[in-house]
Design a protein around this motif. Structure first.
Motif, PDB file in Angstrom:
ATOM      1  N   ASP A  36       0.836  -1.208   0.000  1.00 19.93           N
ATOM      2  CA  ASP A  36       0.000   0.000   0.000  1.00 19.93           C
ATOM      3  C   ASP A  36       0.870   1.256   0.000  1.00 19.93           C
ATOM      4  OD1 ASP A  36      -2.287  -1.532   0.001  1.00 19.93           O
ATOM      5  OD2 ASP A  36      -2.614  -1.383   2.163  1.00 19.93           O
ATOM      6  N   LEU A  37       1.954   1.221   0.764  1.00 21.13           N
ATOM      7  CA  LEU A  37       2.865   2.363   0.777  1.00 21.13           C
ATOM      8  C   LEU A  37       3.507   2.538  -0.597  1.00 21.13           C
ATOM      9  CD1 LEU A  37       4.470   4.644   2.046  1.00 21.13           C
ATOM     10  CD2 LEU A  37       6.039   2.932   3.003  1.00 21.13           C
ATOM     11  N   GLY A  38       3.856   1.442  -1.236  1.00 17.42           N
ATOM     12  CA  GLY A  38       4.438   1.528  -2.567  1.00 17.42           C
ATOM     13  C   GLY A  38       3.514   2.179  -3.566  1.00 17.42           C
ATOM     14  N   ARG A  39       2.234   1.904  -3.447  1.00 16.43           N
ATOM     15  CA  ARG A  39       1.259   2.539  -4.337  1.00 16.43           C
ATOM     16  C   ARG A  39       1.168   4.037  -4.059  1.00 16.43           C
ATOM     17  NH1 ARG A  39      -1.965  -0.993  -7.045  1.00 16.43           N
ATOM     18  NH2 ARG A  39      -3.655   0.534  -7.224  1.00 16.43           N
ATOM     19  N   GLU A  40       1.257   4.414  -2.797  1.00 17.01           N
ATOM     20  CA  GLU A  40       1.234   5.837  -2.458  1.00 17.01           C
ATOM     21  C   GLU A  40       2.488   6.533  -2.980  1.00 17.01           C
ATOM     22  OE1 GLU A  40      -1.343   7.518  -1.174  1.00 17.01           O
ATOM     23  OE2 GLU A  40      -2.351   5.584  -1.438  1.00 17.01           O
ATOM     24  N   PRO A  76      16.040   5.302  -3.271  1.00 17.13           N
ATOM     25  CA  PRO A  76      14.791   4.980  -2.571  1.00 17.13           C
ATOM     26  C   PRO A  76      13.669   4.553  -3.514  1.00 17.13           C
ATOM     27  CG  PRO A  76      15.722   7.051  -1.786  1.00 17.13           C
ATOM     28  CD  PRO A  76      16.458   6.690  -3.038  1.00 17.13           C
ATOM     29  N   ASN A  77      12.757   3.772  -2.998  1.00 19.02           N
ATOM     30  CA  ASN A  77      11.542   3.435  -3.746  1.00 19.02           C
ATOM     31  C   ASN A  77      10.789   4.718  -4.079  1.00 19.02           C
ATOM     32  OD1 ASN A  77      11.579   0.929  -1.442  1.00 19.02           O
ATOM     33  ND2 ASN A  77      11.436   0.351  -3.588  1.00 19.02           N
ATOM     34  N   GLY A  78      10.342   4.836  -5.313  1.00 23.30           N
ATOM     35  CA  GLY A  78       9.593   6.014  -5.724  1.00 23.30           C
ATOM     36  C   GLY A  78      10.444   7.224  -6.050  1.00 23.30           C
ATOM     37  N   ASP A 122       3.739  13.842   2.223  1.00 23.99           N
ATOM     38  CA  ASP A 122       3.826  13.098   3.488  1.00 23.99           C
ATOM     39  C   ASP A 122       3.859  11.585   3.259  1.00 23.99           C
ATOM     40  OD1 ASP A 122       3.823  15.405   5.092  1.00 23.99           O
ATOM     41  OD2 ASP A 122       1.644  15.526   5.021  1.00 23.99           O
ATOM     42  N   THR A 123       4.537  11.189   2.194  1.00 20.41           N
ATOM     43  CA  THR A 123       4.709   9.771   1.874  1.00 20.41           C
ATOM     44  C   THR A 123       6.119   9.354   2.255  1.00 20.41           C
ATOM     45  OG1 THR A 123       3.231  10.067  -0.022  1.00 20.41           O
ATOM     46  CG2 THR A 123       4.532   8.034   0.063  1.00 20.41           C
ATOM     47  N   PRO A 124       6.285   8.442   3.183  1.00 22.56           N
ATOM     48  CA  PRO A 124       7.633   8.076   3.626  1.00 22.56           C
ATOM     49  C   PRO A 124       8.435   7.407   2.511  1.00 22.56           C
ATOM     50  CG  PRO A 124       5.977   7.305   5.186  1.00 22.56           C
ATOM     51  CD  PRO A 124       5.241   7.746   3.952  1.00 22.56           C
ATOM     52  N   PRO A 125       9.679   7.853   2.276  1.00 24.58           N
ATOM     53  CA  PRO A 125      10.542   7.125   1.348  1.00 24.58           C
ATOM     54  C   PRO A 125      11.072   5.860   2.012  1.00 24.58           C
ATOM     55  CG  PRO A 125      11.708   9.010   2.244  1.00 24.58           C
ATOM     56  CD  PRO A 125      10.312   9.077   2.795  1.00 24.58           C
TER      57      PRO A 125
END
Length: 239
Positions: free
Chosen positions: A46-50, A195-197, A225-228
């Protein structure tokens, strides 16, 4: 290598369930990473999608002319979530992640315990040329990316191209676009977290070469506010 693109960028896929499983296995000192799927089928968290959606907000203000994505699910899903409306997305298997062969699903500890001879061979050859049995070296990845970049240069001359891909892709493009020799490339890789994203980008300069203008940029993640997150290929952690 002559490249006629004006702008080339890599969007590393968002956090995947494989990233999480690898981190947990490394932290626990386990030999094997608990991933049920093929590497090609590992999904985003879910975090990856964000993270992918946050990258999309960044790209909406600087849209590429074309997005080419790895055929691995985590990269392809990232591309679909991040690509601005109207920009074509094209899959290409040459952007897949590096294949690890017999070292697949092993942690650093697992490689040391199960394949000590391979670890010694890697240390002798260096990780640019070391190819695990059944897998690929960094040089192998560079070779397939070289043909892709050449085709894109011919078909999209003067255009802006984004590659939705993997950590390894960033280093392969530094070699191809910046012309970094092997020792400099490996020093840069050892000192660089992707980092991812994150987005890494190069622009063509007046001399026809390329200059990095975005270095693993994550400002779009912080802005939403999306954590890397980041993790390294377990096999690459072995020096």
């Amino acid at each position: 290598m002559s490249v006629d693109l004006d702008w080339v960028a890599v969007l590393r896929h968002g956090q995947s369930t494989g990233n999480v499983a690898r981190e947990e296995a490394e932290s626990a000192g386990a030999d094997v990473i608990d991933i049920a799927e093929r590497d090609a089928d590992v999904p985003l968290t879910d975090l990856g999608r964000e993270q992918a959606k946050a990258a999309g907000e960044f790209l909406a203000e600087r849209p590429p002319d074309l997005v080419v994505t790895s055929t691995y699910r985590r990269a392809w899903d990232t591309a679909l979530l991040a690509t601005p409306d109207g920009v074509p997305v094209v899959p290409d298997e040459r952007l897949r992640d590096r294949e690890l062969g017999v070292l697949d699903l092993l942690t650093s500890h697992g490689v040391e315990e199960r394949w000590p001879d391979e670890l010694r061979r890697k240390r002798r050859l260096g990780k640019f040329y070391y190819r695990p049995p059944g897998g690929e070296s960094w040089a192998d990845v560079v070779l397939r990316l070289r043909s892709l970049v050449r085709e894109l240069s011919q078909d999209y001359a003067g255009k802006r191209v984004l590659l939705a891909a993997h950590e390894m892709t960033v280093f392969a493009l530094r070699y191809l676009l910046e012309g970094l020799p092997e020792p400099d490339l490996l020093r840069a890789a050892n000192a660089t977290e992707v980092p991812n994203g994150s987005i890494t980008a190069w622009e063509r300069d007046r001399d026809g070469g390329f200059t990095m203008v975005l270095a693993q940029e994550v400002g779009h993640l912080h802005a939403t506010d999306t954590p890397p997150t980041a993790d390294d290929d377990a096999a690459e952690q072995l020096s």
